[in-house]
Design an enzyme around this catalytic site. Structure first.
Site, PDB file in Angstrom:
ATOM      1  CG  HIS A  85      -1.640   1.241   1.476  1.00 48.30           C
ATOM      2  ND1 HIS A  85      -1.406   2.022   2.577  1.00 48.30           N
ATOM      3  CD2 HIS A  85      -2.584   1.897   0.755  1.00 48.30           C
ATOM      4  CE1 HIS A  85      -2.180   3.091   2.534  1.00 48.30           C
ATOM      5  NE2 HIS A  85      -2.904   3.036   1.439  1.00 48.30           N
ATOM      6  CD  GLU A  88      -2.688   2.837  -3.463  1.00 46.04           C
ATOM      7  OE1 GLU A  88      -2.938   4.052  -3.402  1.00 46.04           O
ATOM      8  OE2 GLU A  88      -3.252   1.989  -2.745  1.00 46.04           O
ATOM      9  CG  HIS A  89      -0.008   6.260  -0.423  1.00 48.74           C
ATOM     10  ND1 HIS A  89      -0.397   7.313   0.369  1.00 48.74           N
ATOM     11  CD2 HIS A  89      -0.982   5.331  -0.317  1.00 48.74           C
ATOM     12  CE1 HIS A  89      -1.563   7.027   0.940  1.00 48.74           C
ATOM     13  NE2 HIS A  89      -1.934   5.824   0.537  1.00 48.74           N
ATOM     14  CD  GLU A 165      -4.565   5.284   3.559  1.00 43.83           C
ATOM     15  OE1 GLU A 165      -3.479   5.667   3.074  1.00 43.83           O
ATOM     16  OE2 GLU A 165      -5.371   4.563   2.936  1.00 43.83           O
TER      17      GLU A 165
END
Lengths: 495, 446
Positions: A85, A88-89, A165
Site C-alpha cells: 500500500h 501504491e502511494h 491513514e
C-alpha cells in the site's frame, strides 16, 4: 470531510455492522449489485505478457483506464507490513521524466479523475477521462510501470501520510481494531492475517529501499492486466497499448510463495474491549474456500464441490440468509421476533488463497450494556436459526428466486462506466477465468438446492472458527449489569 | 479475511457526497437533450433526458423542505420517515413491498436532509409498471405501522449510541452547536432518544403529507422513456399527492457564527479531526462561480490543490485535507476538513491559515486558474455516465430554481471567470484571521 459522508453511505438494515472499508468490494464481486452476460469483454495479450481486456460502452465519450498488478499486501516479506500500500502511494511521486505530482497535474488539467487502491492480492491504478486522452493515460501509466524515481525527501513525508491513514481507518475505529485481532487469529500462517494497512511499528520503519525493491520485483507488464472500459474498442486499445506498454520489457517474476494455512481445528474467541464501544456486537468467521481452484489443500478440509460452484452456492446462501427483508435471518430474528437490531452474513470469494464466511449481529439497544454472555446468547440464537433454515426451511423456490433476483441486478451493469470493468479486472487479477464473470447468469442458474446445502454443511461444520466480541471495558460493563459471566464457555452452536 | 481495499484518497467519495451542491454548482454538457415536460392533469413539471441505449429508467425527486420542517419535539422524524417508505404501503405490507422490490430489482431509496427530502427510483424498463406502482404507493399511502416504526426507531437508537463514540459525528454535532447556535441547522438529523420515542403513526402520516407536495418537488427523469410516457407517469404518481403545503415555514437566513480562537472538544482519539469554517457565497451569488474555481485551487478534489500539496504532500501531516463551498438554503459557508495526530494539529492549522492567507493576498496564478477550468469542465462529463446520476443533476438544478439555460451553460460560466474575477473574490471572501476551527481529539494545550 467525512462528517458529511456518513448519511449517504450507511444503508439502514444490512450494512450497519461493519465499517465501510469492509464493504468497498462487496457488490463488485462475483455477485455484484450490477453485472451481466451482458458484459461483452474482448481480450488480447501483448508480446511482453500484458493482458488486455476491453469492455465497450459508448454512452458517453469517456473511458475508464485501469492497470491491475498481481501483487498486494499478502506478498510482503515478513516484517514489512503495509509496504504494498505504501508503494501504491509512492507511484504518484514521479519518474525519470516527471517530477512528483506532475502526472496528477496533467491528468487533472485534462479533466480526468484518478485514484488507486491496494488489496491483499492486487494493486490497481485508474483514471476516468475523455476518450481522446486515453493515449496520454497509457503513456503516463507505462512510464511509472518502470521508471519510478524515489528518494528519502519525498518518501518519508509520505510514510507519515500512511501512518495518518492508519489513524483514520483503524486506530480511530474500535471495530477496525477488533477486526485486526480477529483476522490475526483466523490466519495463523497465511499473510492474510497481517493487516493490509500494516502494523504501525512496521509501517514506521519502512524505507525508500524497501519500496524500490518491492517495485522492481513485482511491477512488470507480464504481471499486469490492463482493463479499458468505455467509448473505444479492442483494436484501438491494442494499437495504443503497443505504442506505450508494449515498449516495457517483461521481467522474470519471483514465484508467489505464500505460506499455506493448515486446516483449522479449534474454536477461538477474541474478546476485544475498548473504551469507546457504545454498541457491542459479535462476528463469527468460518474458514471458507475461494472461487479459484487451488491444487494444494489449504485452510479447510477437502471441499465436496468444485471451487467455483461452491463459491456461487455460498454467495446465494448468504443472500438467502441476510440480504433483504425477506431473507430468513432478517425476517425471523429482526422482523418477526425482534431479537436483534441487525443480522448479517457475508462471503466474498475473490481472494487468491482463502476467505471466510462471516456471520454477525448487533443486539437491541437497551438500558443495560450487553455483556459477553448476552452476545454469546445472541450468537447461539443466530446459529440455531441458520441450522433450522438449512434443515427444514430452505426450498427450491427460495433458490430460484434468489438466482432470478441476482440476474436482474446484473442487468444494471451496462449503466455504469466502471462496474463491469472492476468485476473482470479483479477476477482476472486473482486468476479466475474471464468466463467466471461473463457467464455468470448461466452459472448461477445451474446451482441447485443440493449444492447450496452441501456447501453450507461443509463450511458450517468446519471444526475451527473464530468468534469476535466487541465490548466496552469490564468496569463499564460491570457498572451497568448484574453479574460478570466472562468465564462461561461459548454455548454450542455447531453442526 | 480483511480483503478490504484501501485507496489513496477519500476525495472521490467526497465528490459523490457533495453531489447535490456540486451538481447544482455545476451544469451540464451543453449538448445534452433535455426536455421540459409538464403532466397535463396535475401540472407537475420535470426535466427529461430520453436515453434508450440501456433498458433502465431513473427518476429523482427532490422535495424542498426537509428536517428544517420537523416539529420541535419530533427531531429525527425526517430520517425515520425515509426509513419507512418501503415498510408497507397501499395494499402491500412491509414484506410484500420489499419482495416486489427484490424480485424485480427495483430500487427505491430516500434520503432525509435538512433542506430537502429526496426520493429516487430506478427500474429495468421491462418492470416499469410495477416500479411506478410501488413508487405511487410510497408517495401516497405508506402505512407507518407501529411495528415498523419500532424496528426503524431501534436502528436509529443504535446509531445514536454509535454517534457518541464516532469522531465524525461528534465533530459534526460540535460544529452545528457552534456555527448554527439556536438556528434550525443546529438540530441533528439523527434526532434524540426522547423525541424518537415520542413519534407516532399519526405524526408520520401528517408529516408525510406536509413534506411531499406537488408544488415542492423538483424532478429529473432519465432513460428508456419518452415525454408522453413520462408525463402520464407523473400524473399517475402525483394525482393523489397534496397540491401544496397548508402552512408556510418561516426560517431566517443565518450567517455562520465564527470564532477566531479554535475550539477543542476533548476526546481521547488517536487521531484528531477538524472542521474549519468561514462565510461563503450562496448559489445565486454572482461570486459563486469565481469562488468555486478559487476553492478548487485552494482545496478541491484531486491531488493538486494547494492544501493537499502543503499539508499532505510536502509535510505528510494528514491523509486528507480539503475545502469546499457549502451553500445551503438558509446559510452559506466556505469550509474545510483535516485529520491528523493531535500533536501535529497546531502545525496543520498554521499551514491551513497560511495557505488561506496567501490565496487572499495573491489569488491564484493564471496557470492554476486555467488548469482548474480544464479540470472542472473536463471531469464534469464523467458525472453523466449513468442514468441516475443524470436524473439527480436534472432534479438538483430545478430544486435550486435555476433555469434550463444555466444547466446548458454551466461550462461557459466556468470558462468566463477571469483571473481578475478570481483574485477579486479571493480578496473579498477569504478571511484567514477569522477562519473558525473546531477540533475533536486530544487537547494538545493541556
Amino acid at each position: 470531510m467525512l462528517t458529511h459522508l456518513i448519511t449517504f453511505s450507511v444503508s439502514r438494515r444490512f450494512a450497519t455492522l461493519l465499517p465501510v472499508i469492509s464493504f468497498l468490494i462487496m457488490g463488485q464481486m462475483v455477485l455484484p449489485s450490477s453485472a451481466t452476460a451482458f458484459i461483452k469483454a474482448d481480450t488480447a495479450i501483448l508480446e511482453n505478457g500484458l493482458e488486455i481486456i476491453v469492455i465497450e460502452n459508448h454512452r458517453a465519450p469517456v473511458v475508464s483506464h485501469t492497470i491491475w498488478y498481481k501483487v498486494g499486501g499478502a506478498d510482503e516479506e515478513i516484517g514489512k507490513s503495509g509496504l504494498a500500500h505504501f508503494l501504491e502511494h509512492l507511484l504518484f511521486k514521479g519518474t525519470e521524466k516527471r517530477r512528483p505530482g506532475e502526472a496528477s497535474e496533467i491528468i487533472a488539467r485534462n479533466g480526468g479523475e484518478e485514484n488507486a487502491f491496494t488489496m491483499m492480492d492486487v494493486t490497481a491504478y485508474y483514471q476516468n477521462i475523455a476518450r481522446d486522452k486515453l493515449p496520454l493515460m497509457m503513456e503516463i501509466e507505462a512510464d511509472r510501470m518502470v521508471n519510478l524515481r524515489l528518494s528519502d525527501d519525498i518518501v518519508l513525508p509520505e510514510r507519515d501520510v500512511i501512518l495518518e491513514e492508519r489513524g483514520t481507518r483503524v486506530d480511530n475505529s474500535p471495530y477496525a481494531l477488533m477486526d485486526e485481532e480477529v483476522q490475526a487469529a483466523l490466519y495463523r500462517n497465511h499473510p492474510y492475517g497481517i493487516p493490509l494497512i500494516g502494523w504501525r511499528h512496521e509501517m514506521a520503519a519502512l524505507t525508500t529501499q524497501d519500496a524500490l525493491d518491492f517495485y522492481q520485483k513485482w511491477y512488470a507488464p507480464n504481471n499486469a492486466i490492463l482493463v479499458v472500459a468505455g467509448d473505444t474498442n479492442l483494436a484501438e486499445v491494442v494499437k495504443l497499448a503497443k505504442e506505450t506498454y508494449g515498449k516495457v520489457p517483461a521481467k522474470t517474476l519471483p514465484a508467489r510463495h505464500r505460506a499455506i494455512e493448515p486446516p483449522q481445528q479449534s474454536e477461538r474467541q477474541i474478546i476485544y474491549r475498548h473504551q469507546r464501544v457504545q454498541q457491542p456486537l459479535f462476528v463469527r468467521h468460518y474458514p471458507a474456500p475461494v472461487a479459484r481452484h487451488i491444487p494444494a489443500k489449504a485452510f479447510t478440509s477437502e471441499a465436496p464441490l468444485p471451487a467455483e460452484k461452491m463459491a456461487l452456492s455460498l454467495q446465494i446462501l448468504s443472500k438467502l440468509l441476510s440480504d433483504g427483508s425477506n431473507s430468513y435471518l432478517y425476517k425471523t430474528l429482526v422482523f418477526e421476533q425482534k431479537k436483534m437490531t441487525s443480522v448479517q452474513t457475508h462471503y466474498s470469494p475473490s481472494a487468491r488463497d482463502a476467505t471466510s464466511f462471516l456471520i454477525s449481529a448487533t443486539p437491541l439497544p437497551s438500558e443495560t450494556m450487553p455483556d459477553l454472555a448476552a452476545l454469546q446468547a445472541l450468537e447461539k440464537l443466530v446459529m440455531s436459526h441458520i441450522r433450522t433454515y438449512l434443515q427444514e426451511k430452505i426450498s427450491q423456490e427460495d433458490v430460484d428466486r434468489a438466482v432470478s433476483q441476482l440476474i436482474n441486478q446484473l442487468k444494471y451493469t451496462p449503466d455504469s462506466l466502471t462496474a463491469g470493468a472492476r468485476m473482470v479486472g479483479l477476477a482476472r487479477a486473482v486468476d479466475l477465468p474471464l468466463s467466471a464473470i461473463t457467464d455468470l447468469p448461466e452459472r448461477l442458474k445451474k446451482i441447485t438446492l443440493s449444492d447450496i446445502k452441501q456447501s453450507a454443511q461443509f463450511v458450517l461444520s468446519q471444526p475451527g472458527w473464530v468468534s469476535g466480541y466487541l465490548l466496552p471495558p469490564q468496569q463499564i460493563e460491570a457498572a451497568t449489569t448484574e453479574k460478570m459471566t466472562d468465564s462461561e464457555p461459548v454455548a454450542g452452536a455447531q453442526k | 479475511m480483511n480483503f478490504f481495499k484501501i485507496s489513496r484518497s477519500f476525495l472521490t467519495t467526497i465528490m459523490v457526497a457533495a453531489a447535490l451542491s456540486v451538481s447544482a454548482i455545476g451544469a451540464s454538457q451543453a449538448e445534452m437533450p433535455v426536455t421540459e415536460i409538464r403532466a397535463p392533469k396535475t401540472g407537475v413539471k420535470a426535466w427529461l433526458v430520453t436515453e434508450t441505449a440501456t433498458p433502465i429508467i431513473s427518476i429523482s425527486m427532490i422535495f424542498k423542505g426537509g428536517a428544517n420542517l420537523e416539529p420541535d419535539n419530533k427531531r429525527g422524524m425526517t430520517r425515520l420517515m425515509s426509513y419507512l417508505l418501503d415498510e408497507g404501503a397501499g395494499d402491500l405490507d412491509a414484506l410484500a413491498f420489499q419482495q416486489k422490490l427484490e424480485d424485480y430489482a427495483i430500487q427505491i431509496s430516500s434520503s432525509a436532509q435538512r433542506d430537502y427530502f429526496r426520493i429516487s427510483m430506478e427500474t429495468l424498463s421491462e418492470h416499469q409498471d410495477i416500479a411506478f406502482d410501488l413508487l405511487h404507493k410510497a408517495l401516497t399511502a405508506p402505512h407507518f405501522k407501529e411495528d415498523a416504526i419500532d424496528r426503524m426507531r431501534t436502528h436509529m437508537l443504535v446509531s445514536l449510541k454509535r454517534a457518541k463514540s464516532s469522531p465524525h459525528s461528534l465533530l459534526d454535532d460540535g460544529w452545528r452547536d457552534q456555527v448554527f447556535t439556536n438556528h434550525v441547522y443546529q438540530h441533528k438529523l439523527r434526532g434524540n432518544a426522547k423525541d424518537l420515542n415520542n413519534i407516532t403513526t399519526q405524526d408520520l402520516k401528517e408529516y408525510h403529507r406536509l413534506l411531499l407536495t406537488q408544488k415542492s418537488v423538483a424532478i429529473g427523469i432519465t432513460g428508456d422513456i419518452d415525454a408522453k410516457q413520462a408525463e402520464k407517469r407523473l400524473d399517475d404518481l402525483f394525482m393523489d399527492v397534496p397540491a401544496k403545503r397548508e402552512t408556510q415555514s418561516n426560517i431566517a437566513f443565518q450567517k455562520p457564527i465564527l470564532t477566531p480562537v479554535q475550539t477543542i472538544l476533548d476526546h481521547d482519539f488517536p487521531q484528531s479531526n477538524a472542521l474549519f469554517t468561514q462565510l461563503g457565497p450562496n448559489r445565486k451569488d454572482p461570486d459563486f462561480f469565481p469562488a468555486y474555481l478559487v476553492n478548487h485551487i485552494l482545496g478541491g478534489s484531486g491531488f493538486t490543490s494547494r492544501l493537499t500539496q502543503e499539508v499532505r504532500e510536502k509535510k505528510g501531516l494528514a491523509y486528507s485535507v480539503s475545502s469546499y463551498l457549502n451553500p445551503m438554503q438558509f446559510s452559506a459557508t466556505w469550509q474545510g476538513a483535516v485529520a491528523t495526530q493531535a500533536d501535529r494539529m497546531p502545525q496543520s492549522i498554521e499551514i491551513i491559515r497560511k495557505v488561506w492567507a496567501d490565496m487572499r493576498e495573491n489569488g491564484p496564478t493564471a496557470a492554476e486558474l486555467a488548469d482548474a477550468k480544464t479540470y472542472l469542465i473536463g471531469s464534469y462529463a464523467l458525472g453523466f455516465t449513468s442514468n441516475d446520476a443524470i436524473a439527480s443533476r436534472l432534479a438538483a438544478y430545478q430544486y435550486q430554481n435555476l433555469p434550463l439555460s444555466d444547466f446548458h451553460n454551466r461550462n461557459k460560466f466556468i470558462e468566463d471567470v477571469t483571473l481578475e474575477d478570481a483574485k477579486k473574490i479571493a480578496r473579498k471572501w477569504l478571511t484567514p484571521e477569522n477562519l473558525s476551527f473546531i477540533i475533536v481529539g486530544k487537547d494538545w494545550q493541556k
